[in-house]
Scaffold this active site. Structure first.
Site, PDB file in Angstrom:
ATOM      1  N   ILE A   1       5.174  43.855   9.086  1.00 23.45           N
ATOM      2  CA  ILE A   1       5.058  44.765   9.301  1.00 23.45           C
ATOM      3  C   ILE A   1       6.263  45.864  10.619  1.00 23.45           C
ATOM      4  O   ILE A   1       6.515  46.687  10.119  1.00 23.45           O
ATOM      5  CB  ILE A   1       3.758  45.947   9.079  1.00 23.45           C
ATOM      6  CG1 ILE A   1       3.868  47.060   8.324  1.00 23.45           C
ATOM      7  CG2 ILE A   1       3.407  46.163  10.448  1.00 23.45           C
ATOM      8  CD1 ILE A   1       2.408  47.904   8.051  1.00 23.45           C
TER       9      ILE A   1
ATOM     10  N   HIS B   1       4.970  36.576  15.673  1.00 18.92           N
ATOM     11  CA  HIS B   1       5.945  36.454  14.632  1.00 18.92           C
ATOM     12  C   HIS B   1       7.507  35.956  14.787  1.00 18.92           C
ATOM     13  O   HIS B   1       8.651  36.411  15.227  1.00 18.92           O
ATOM     14  CB  HIS B   1       6.707  37.695  14.795  1.00 18.92           C
ATOM     15  CG  HIS B   1       5.944  38.885  14.432  1.00 18.92           C
ATOM     16  ND1 HIS B   1       5.529  39.285  13.112  1.00 18.92           N
ATOM     17  CD2 HIS B   1       4.279  39.430  14.897  1.00 18.92           C
ATOM     18  CE1 HIS B   1       4.121  39.638  13.224  1.00 18.92           C
ATOM     19  NE2 HIS B   1       3.747  39.863  14.238  1.00 18.92           N
TER      20      HIS B   1
ATOM     21  N   ASN C   1      -0.770  34.087  10.767  1.00 19.48           N
ATOM     22  CA  ASN C   1      -0.004  35.382  10.223  1.00 19.48           C
ATOM     23  C   ASN C   1       1.541  35.079  10.815  1.00 19.48           C
ATOM     24  O   ASN C   1       1.023  35.363  11.445  1.00 19.48           O
ATOM     25  CB  ASN C   1      -1.031  36.532  10.384  1.00 19.48           C
ATOM     26  CG  ASN C   1      -1.594  36.374   9.292  1.00 19.48           C
ATOM     27  OD1 ASN C   1      -3.348  36.541  10.007  1.00 19.48           O
ATOM     28  ND2 ASN C   1      -2.203  36.103   8.200  1.00 19.48           N
TER      29      ASN C   1
ATOM     30  N   ILE D   1      -8.752  39.182   4.589  1.00 20.04           N
ATOM     31  CA  ILE D   1      -8.279  39.296   4.173  1.00 20.04           C
ATOM     32  C   ILE D   1      -6.376  38.392   4.956  1.00 20.04           C
ATOM     33  O   ILE D   1      -5.774  38.109   3.854  1.00 20.04           O
ATOM     34  CB  ILE D   1      -7.375  40.844   3.763  1.00 20.04           C
ATOM     35  CG1 ILE D   1      -6.485  40.905   2.919  1.00 20.04           C
ATOM     36  CG2 ILE D   1      -7.150  41.281   5.104  1.00 20.04           C
ATOM     37  CD1 ILE D   1      -6.732  41.971   2.377  1.00 20.04           C
ATOM     38  N   HIS D   2      -6.576  38.497   6.388  1.00 23.76           N
ATOM     39  CA  HIS D   2      -5.637  38.285   6.608  1.00 23.76           C
ATOM     40  C   HIS D   2      -5.656  36.258   6.666  1.00 23.76           C
ATOM     41  O   HIS D   2      -4.399  36.006   6.719  1.00 23.76           O
ATOM     42  CB  HIS D   2      -5.107  38.192   8.329  1.00 23.76           C
ATOM     43  CG  HIS D   2      -5.238  40.043   8.685  1.00 23.76           C
ATOM     44  ND1 HIS D   2      -5.288  41.092   8.371  1.00 23.76           N
ATOM     45  CD2 HIS D   2      -3.807  39.860   9.235  1.00 23.76           C
ATOM     46  CE1 HIS D   2      -4.121  42.169   8.766  1.00 23.76           C
ATOM     47  NE2 HIS D   2      -3.633  41.644   9.255  1.00 23.76           N
TER      48      HIS D   2
ATOM     49  N   ASP E   1      -6.834  43.289  15.875  1.00 24.70           N
ATOM     50  CA  ASP E   1      -4.921  44.040  15.148  1.00 24.70           C
ATOM     51  C   ASP E   1      -5.155  45.579  14.298  1.00 24.70           C
ATOM     52  O   ASP E   1      -4.215  45.132  13.615  1.00 24.70           O
ATOM     53  CB  ASP E   1      -4.609  42.904  13.901  1.00 24.70           C
ATOM     54  CG  ASP E   1      -3.056  42.878  13.947  1.00 24.70           C
ATOM     55  OD1 ASP E   1      -2.355  43.994  15.287  1.00 24.70           O
ATOM     56  OD2 ASP E   1      -2.565  42.028  13.071  1.00 24.70           O
TER      57      ASP E   1
ATOM     58  N   ILE F   1       0.286  42.745   4.606  1.00 21.91           N
ATOM     59  CA  ILE F   1      -0.840  42.912   5.098  1.00 21.91           C
ATOM     60  C   ILE F   1      -0.454  44.090   6.351  1.00 21.91           C
ATOM     61  O   ILE F   1       0.774  43.931   7.090  1.00 21.91           O
ATOM     62  CB  ILE F   1      -1.461  42.103   5.904  1.00 21.91           C
ATOM     63  CG1 ILE F   1      -1.388  40.967   4.539  1.00 21.91           C
ATOM     64  CG2 ILE F   1      -2.800  42.387   6.876  1.00 21.91           C
ATOM     65  CD1 ILE F   1      -2.355  39.357   5.137  1.00 21.91           C
ATOM     66  N   ALA F   2      -0.700  45.300   6.326  1.00 18.70           N
ATOM     67  CA  ALA F   2      -0.067  46.201   7.909  1.00 18.70           C
ATOM     68  C   ALA F   2      -1.490  46.037   9.098  1.00 18.70           C
ATOM     69  O   ALA F   2      -1.709  47.619   8.678  1.00 18.70           O
ATOM     70  CB  ALA F   2      -0.031  47.065   6.838  1.00 18.70           C
TER      71      ALA F   2
HETATM   72 ZN   LIG Z   1       2.012  41.185  14.644  1.00 19.15          ZN
END
Ligand SMILES: [Zn+2]
Length: 440
Positions: free
Chosen positions: A166, A238, A262, A296-297, A319, A354-355
């Protein structure tokens, strides 16, 4: 004085509290033993030293009726809470500090006694305005100030645009000149402790404690040793790194992976990607890793596999962003997008992207307990001793050993008769030996 606390000593008060009828969470074990803390030094006391050398007695005794005492919880990835986003600097910058103090007082009630306030990808001016407020205190301070920053976690902007999650791709940059670019972004003064003092006080502590960056971007991999030499934790995240690139980052000093699975390549049997570095044969080379257990993640089984692959590296993080603690609904996000909050889950409006989350850390621990089948002590270790070790704070944070900071949570356990779901509840929170929150 609360009804469960009784005064013991008539003489001068030394700020000593004795906990009785409690089960102490120490590492992987639970032991039935009394515990002594001092609100004067803010530390956990050695009971032997107390009675055989100094003849002190406790000022008060707290009967915990067989409840658990664990070290205070540590969240190494928290983007905001109670309506405040650490990455949003108000027009009047002094309001940042005021709001932060209020958030710290609310946050401590959730059992999180120390944390890394996390800044998402932003323009340099945001880091340079916010970071001075996020410096660690450098030692015991007023317990009433609530939860304590252990320094900032800068998640971005040195991220791979193809794994932005995000994060706003417009602000992502690449460290083409290594450390120079990183200092220009966060501010050189925020990346090292002041050299004017032999023992840095609060104003001289380094503001940046951890950086999440993609090692394959620009000169990032080569720059990892410069960061590590300053005591900054480098976390891979990331990132589109393959196994070889991730292994190089670990060889250069990366000791952490941000929200494993993720915003990175999935495990592939021919190239296991970042996850693959947890398969290194030398255990000491396996990095720590953050896991978001919000349901959910990650699939619960993925969490179990990650834990089994390297239990000593496993760190639960929330997070969570500023919506944690607020009601469900649709909220504005910093770059003009909007976010839908439903329980602990946040998604970008109109998508299933996902945010972040709005879960609390103790809820993550309860989820992990239910999904993994590990014991309560092992589950709590992932938010106490393990993050303290990752941050190099073992001995000060994350343990009940004498000499450690007296940051404690008193927990009760409950099992839902119908579903069998186990829950941990935060009944009391103690910061530097002082009770700062109690429900019973
Ligand atoms: Zn992150």
């Amino acid at each position: 004085m609360a009804p469960w606390i009784s005064a013991d000593a008539d003489g001068p008060r030394r700020g000593i509290t004795r906990f009785i009828n409690c089960r102490l969470v120490t590492g992987d074990k639970i032991v039935k033993q009394d515990l002594y803390v001092s609100s004067v030094t803010g530390k956990i006391l050695s009971s032997q030293e107390l009675f055989f050398q100094q003849c002190y007695v406790a000022d008060e005794t707290v009967d915990l009726q067989d409840r658990l005492v664990a070290p205070g919880l540590i969240d190494v990835q928290l983007n905001g809470a109670f309506g405040f986003d650490f990455s949003v600097v108000p027009e009047n910058v002094s309001d940042y500090g005021k709001t932060l103090r209020k958030v710290n007082k609310d946050l401590v009630k959730t059992g999180v006694t120390s944390y890394l306030p996390t800044l998402t990808s932003q323009k340099p001016e945001v880091y340079q305005s916010a970071l001075p407020f996020l410096r660690p205190s450098g030692g015991p301070r007023d317990a009433e100030d609530g939860s304590e920053s252990l320094g900032a976690h800068c998640e971005g902007p040195f991220l791979n645009p193809v794994k932005n999650g995000i994060h706003n791709t417009e602000v992502l940059i690449s460290a083409e000149h290594g450390l120079r670019d990183i200092e220009a972004c966060y501010g050189a003064e925020n990346m090292q402790a002041s050299k004017q003092h032999s023992r840095p006080g609060p104003d001289q502590q380094r503001a940046v404690t951890m950086i999440t960056a993609a090692p394959e971007q620009g000169k990032m991999t080569q720059t990892i040793p410069d960061l590590v030499n300053r005591g900054i934790v480098y976390s891979i995240g990331h990132s589109d790194a393959d196994y070889e690139q991730a292994s190089s980052a670990v060889a250069k000093g990366a000791t952490m992976i941000t929200h494993l699975f993720n915003a990175m390549r999935p495990l592939h049997h021919r190239n296991p990607g970042i996850f693959g570095v947890l398969g290194q044969s030398e255990r000491q080379w396996r990095p720590y890793f953050g896991i978001i257990a919000d349901g959910i993640h990650l699939h619960p089984t993925a969490i179990k596999i990650a834990f089994d692959s390297h239990p000593d590296g496993f760190i639960l993080v929330t997070d969570a962003m500023r919506l944690v603690g607020l009601p469900d609904g649709i909220y504005d996000w910093t770059n003009g997008d909007r976010i839908v909050k439903k329980g602990p889950h946040l998604t970008l409006e109109g998508t299933d992207k996902i945010a972040g989350s709005s879960i609390t850390l103790i809820e993550c621990v309860s989820n992990f307990l239910n999904w993994s089948g590990v014991g309560v002590a092992e589950a709590l270790k992932t938010v106490t001793l393990t993050p303290a070790r990752m941050l190099g704070l073992h001995g000060t944070k994350g343990s009940l050993d004498s000499g450690a900071d007296a940051d404690l949570v008193v927990l009760s356990e409950a099992t839902d008769a119908a579903t069998g779901h186990r829950d941990l509840h935060v009944d009391q929170v103690w910061k530097f030996g002082t009770c700062v929150h109690a429900t019973k």
